[in-house]
Scaffold this motif. Structure first.
Motif, PDB file in Angstrom:
ATOM      1  N   PHE A 311     -17.594 -25.541 -86.194  1.00  0.00           N
ATOM      2  CA  PHE A 311     -16.730 -25.029 -87.252  1.00  0.00           C
ATOM      3  C   PHE A 311     -15.276 -25.341 -86.903  1.00  0.00           C
ATOM      4  N   LYS A 312     -14.438 -25.512 -87.942  1.00  0.00           N
ATOM      5  CA  LYS A 312     -13.130 -26.126 -87.756  1.00  0.00           C
ATOM      6  C   LYS A 312     -12.022 -25.173 -87.338  1.00  0.00           C
ATOM      7  N   GLU A 313     -12.096 -23.920 -87.763  1.00  0.00           N
ATOM      8  CA  GLU A 313     -11.004 -22.982 -87.502  1.00  0.00           C
ATOM      9  C   GLU A 313     -11.543 -21.712 -86.864  1.00  0.00           C
ATOM     10  N   GLN A 314     -10.743 -21.102 -86.006  1.00  0.00           N
ATOM     11  CA  GLN A 314     -11.149 -19.847 -85.373  1.00  0.00           C
ATOM     12  C   GLN A 314     -10.828 -18.680 -86.302  1.00  0.00           C
ATOM     13  N   THR A 315     -11.539 -18.659 -87.438  1.00  0.00           N
ATOM     14  CA  THR A 315     -11.391 -17.596 -88.420  1.00  0.00           C
ATOM     15  C   THR A 315     -12.775 -17.084 -88.795  1.00  0.00           C
ATOM     16  N   VAL A 316     -12.822 -15.866 -89.318  1.00  0.00           N
ATOM     17  CA  VAL A 316     -14.081 -15.278 -89.749  1.00  0.00           C
ATOM     18  C   VAL A 316     -14.718 -16.121 -90.848  1.00  0.00           C
ATOM     19  N   ASP A 317     -13.917 -16.579 -91.807  1.00  0.00           N
ATOM     20  CA  ASP A 317     -14.468 -17.357 -92.919  1.00  0.00           C
ATOM     21  C   ASP A 317     -15.066 -18.674 -92.448  1.00  0.00           C
ATOM     22  N   SER A 318     -14.386 -19.357 -91.523  1.00  0.00           N
ATOM     23  CA  SER A 318     -14.879 -20.646 -91.045  1.00  0.00           C
ATOM     24  C   SER A 318     -16.193 -20.479 -90.277  1.00  0.00           C
ATOM     25  N   LEU A 319     -16.269 -19.476 -89.410  1.00  0.00           N
ATOM     26  CA  LEU A 319     -17.506 -19.239 -88.668  1.00  0.00           C
ATOM     27  C   LEU A 319     -18.614 -18.773 -89.609  1.00  0.00           C
ATOM     28  N   ALA A 320     -18.281 -17.922 -90.560  1.00  0.00           N
ATOM     29  CA  ALA A 320     -19.288 -17.443 -91.520  1.00  0.00           C
ATOM     30  C   ALA A 320     -19.867 -18.596 -92.333  1.00  0.00           C
ATOM     31  N   ASP A 321     -19.015 -19.528 -92.743  1.00  0.00           N
ATOM     32  CA  ASP A 321     -19.507 -20.698 -93.485  1.00  0.00           C
ATOM     33  C   ASP A 321     -20.473 -21.525 -92.638  1.00  0.00           C
ATOM     34  N   ALA A 322     -20.158 -21.659 -91.341  1.00  0.00           N
ATOM     35  CA  ALA A 322     -21.034 -22.434 -90.458  1.00  0.00           C
ATOM     36  C   ALA A 322     -22.383 -21.752 -90.289  1.00  0.00           C
ATOM     37  N   ILE A 323     -22.372 -20.427 -90.213  1.00  0.00           N
ATOM     38  CA  ILE A 323     -23.636 -19.687 -90.078  1.00  0.00           C
ATOM     39  C   ILE A 323     -24.470 -19.822 -91.356  1.00  0.00           C
ATOM     40  N   ASP A 324     -23.826 -19.718 -92.498  1.00  0.00           N
ATOM     41  CA  ASP A 324     -24.548 -19.892 -93.767  1.00  0.00           C
ATOM     42  C   ASP A 324     -25.155 -21.293 -93.868  1.00  0.00           C
ATOM     43  N   LEU A 325     -24.369 -22.301 -93.459  1.00  0.00           N
ATOM     44  CA  LEU A 325     -24.882 -23.670 -93.487  1.00  0.00           C
ATOM     45  C   LEU A 325     -26.053 -23.818 -92.522  1.00  0.00           C
ATOM     46  N   PHE A 326     -25.917 -23.241 -91.340  1.00  0.00           N
ATOM     47  CA  PHE A 326     -26.990 -23.334 -90.351  1.00  0.00           C
ATOM     48  C   PHE A 326     -28.298 -22.776 -90.897  1.00  0.00           C
ATOM     49  N   GLU A 327     -28.212 -21.656 -91.582  1.00  0.00           N
ATOM     50  CA  GLU A 327     -29.438 -21.007 -92.055  1.00  0.00           C
ATOM     51  C   GLU A 327     -30.111 -21.794 -93.179  1.00  0.00           C
ATOM     52  N   THR A 328     -29.346 -22.647 -93.871  1.00  0.00           N
ATOM     53  CA  THR A 328     -29.974 -23.493 -94.896  1.00  0.00           C
ATOM     54  C   THR A 328     -30.704 -24.691 -94.286  1.00  0.00           C
ATOM     55  N   MET A 329     -30.337 -25.048 -93.037  1.00  0.00           N
ATOM     56  CA  MET A 329     -30.932 -26.230 -92.409  1.00  0.00           C
ATOM     57  C   MET A 329     -31.581 -25.897 -91.063  1.00  0.00           C
ATOM     58  N   GLU A 330     -31.820 -24.625 -90.809  1.00  0.00           N
ATOM     59  CA  GLU A 330     -32.355 -24.192 -89.520  1.00  0.00           C
ATOM     60  C   GLU A 330     -33.655 -24.896 -89.165  1.00  0.00           C
ATOM     61  N   HIS A 331     -34.464 -25.177 -90.174  1.00  0.00           N
ATOM     62  CA  HIS A 331     -35.764 -25.817 -89.943  1.00  0.00           C
ATOM     63  C   HIS A 331     -35.634 -27.240 -89.419  1.00  0.00           C
ATOM     64  N   SER A 332     -34.450 -27.858 -89.568  1.00  0.00           N
ATOM     65  CA  SER A 332     -34.283 -29.262 -89.174  1.00  0.00           C
ATOM     66  C   SER A 332     -33.917 -29.443 -87.704  1.00  0.00           C
ATOM     67  N   PHE A 333     -33.691 -28.339 -87.003  1.00  0.00           N
ATOM     68  CA  PHE A 333     -33.369 -28.429 -85.572  1.00  0.00           C
ATOM     69  C   PHE A 333     -34.666 -28.342 -84.762  1.00  0.00           C
TER      70      PHE A 333
END
Length: 391
Positions: A311-333
């Motif tokens: 994630f690009k910025e040390q902010t709550v929104d940036s980390l939250a976006d990365a977690i949301d993205l991760f959960e949409t593609m979790e099966h691909s890891f």
């Protein structure tokens, strides 16, 4: 060949001490020099070597309060007598490279980081320091910076643990270097049969690691976060005050407990900017992906979309976006591929990389030593002149 290993302090077994262990494997007869040492807290492998400590060891409480002795460390390091050693290997994060090597010796410095507290993290450390330290740091830091930069000239070859550290060595010391990633005992980690419904944040709890960012984000998202690690009571208290009911603090964990947490988490959260970062590699060796701030050593270890996300910025929104993205593609890891990627950071690869650098440094030094003195080439000329008439 007589070898001296210089390490800043030996008071625990963390990443820097694992480097010392690997160097001990490479040079089983080497002597170790360190500012202070707590023999009860180091491994048998290190303890088997002759260990020389500085005069700081004799100061009451030095093994616990060694960091407060920073202004005395240059004097302590320069007090080590390295006469007779052919190879000096300094393990640098504190001011270990500041020893004075003998003229004939080759000095190779493995740099975990230039001293953060006087360079790029100076203002962060000062903000979080006590009243007296905040008062003294502006007076002491300029002197330490001058000494630190000057003592870099005593090093024949720098080795950085990441490209991030290599750029800082170039910035503050004006020296080039090669990168050899630190040793990670990847064979001690393994994937589990499955994972549980929690994310993990693990490591020492200090301000620059930004555990607070993970706690705020997971409280906002109402997702489970396990925080493993210990820190100052004040830092822990501040985190617990902002934590919601989905955040669990375990305190320090034993190695078997940490391995279990790493193998069972959905992903490791790594919100700080680290010089390298051992824990993300341990997580990947356990087959788990890593969600990390996209700066520092994480750029050397994480492949976005394959072994984790950045994630690009040390902010709550940036980390939250990365977690949301991760959960949409979790099966691909895929745990097997993630574990395979982590294998490149093995102890054996570290030793092989260091051997190449050290052998080259020794070869370069031998080439210089074997060159005949300049005056020797002129001796026939002076022989002719002795018989020439004077005008």
């Amino acid at each position: 060949m007589r070898v001296a290993i210089v390490h800043y302090w030996l008071v625990s077994m963390r990443g820097g001490e694992r480097v010392v262990e690997a160097l001990c494997d490479m040079y089983p007869d080497a002597d170790i020099f360190t500012l202070v040492c707590d023999h009860e807290k180091i491994s048998d492998k290190i303890r088997r070597h002759r260990i020389f400590t500085s005069f700081l060891q004799r100061i009451p409480g030095a093994r616990r309060r060694y960091q407060s002795l920073l202004p005395l460390m240059p004097f302590a390091l320069e007090g080590f007598d390295l006469s007779g050693y052919d190879l000096v290997l300094s393990s640098e994060s504190g001011p270990a490279k500041g020893v004075i090597p003998p003229p004939q010796a080759v000095h190779v410095c493995y740099c975990h980081s230039p001293m953060r507290y006087i360079w790029d993290h100076y203002h962060l450390y000062r903000r979080n320091a006590g009243f007296l330290a905040r008062l003294m740091m502006p007076l002491i830091a300029p002197l330490l910076r001058a000494w630190d930069a000057g003592s870099s000239l005593r090093v024949d070859r720098f080795v950085a643990n990441s490209h991030h550290v290599a750029s800082r060595i170039g910035k503050y010391y004006r020296r080039s270097c090669v990168v050899v990633h630190p040793p990670v005992a990847i064979e001690e980690f393994a994937p589990s049969a499955g994972f549980d419904d929690f994310y993990l944040c693990a490591g020492q709890i200090v301000p620059y690691k930004r555990v607070d960012l993970a706690v705020r984000t997971f409280t906002k998202l109402n997702r489970n976060l396990v925080v493993v690690g210990d820190g100052d009571n004040q830092d822990l208290g501040a985190l617990k005050r902002i934590a919601g009911p989905t955040i669990r603090f375990t305190g320090p964990a034993s190695f078997p407990e940490l391995k279990d947490y790493l193998a069972r988490c959905r992903a490791l959260i790594f919100p700080g900017e680290e010089d390298f970062g051992i824990v993300p590699v341990e997580a990947m060796a356990s087959g788990r992906p890593v969600i990390a701030f996209g700066k520092g050593g994480a750029l050397d270890t994480i492949v976005p979309g394959h072994t984790g996300l950045l994630f690009k910025e040390q902010t709550v929104d940036s980390l939250a976006d990365a977690i949301d993205l991760f959960e949409t593609m979790e099966h691909s890891f895929h745990p097997e591929l993630i574990q395979l990627h982590a294998a490149q950071f093995s102890i054996e690869n570290f030793k092989a990389g260091m051997k190449r650098v050290i052998d080259q440094a020794l070869s370069d030094r031998q080439t210089v030593v074997d060159v005949k003195p300049y005056a020797a080439h002129l001796s026939p000329v002076f022989e002719d002149l002795k018989h020439a008439p004077l005008h």
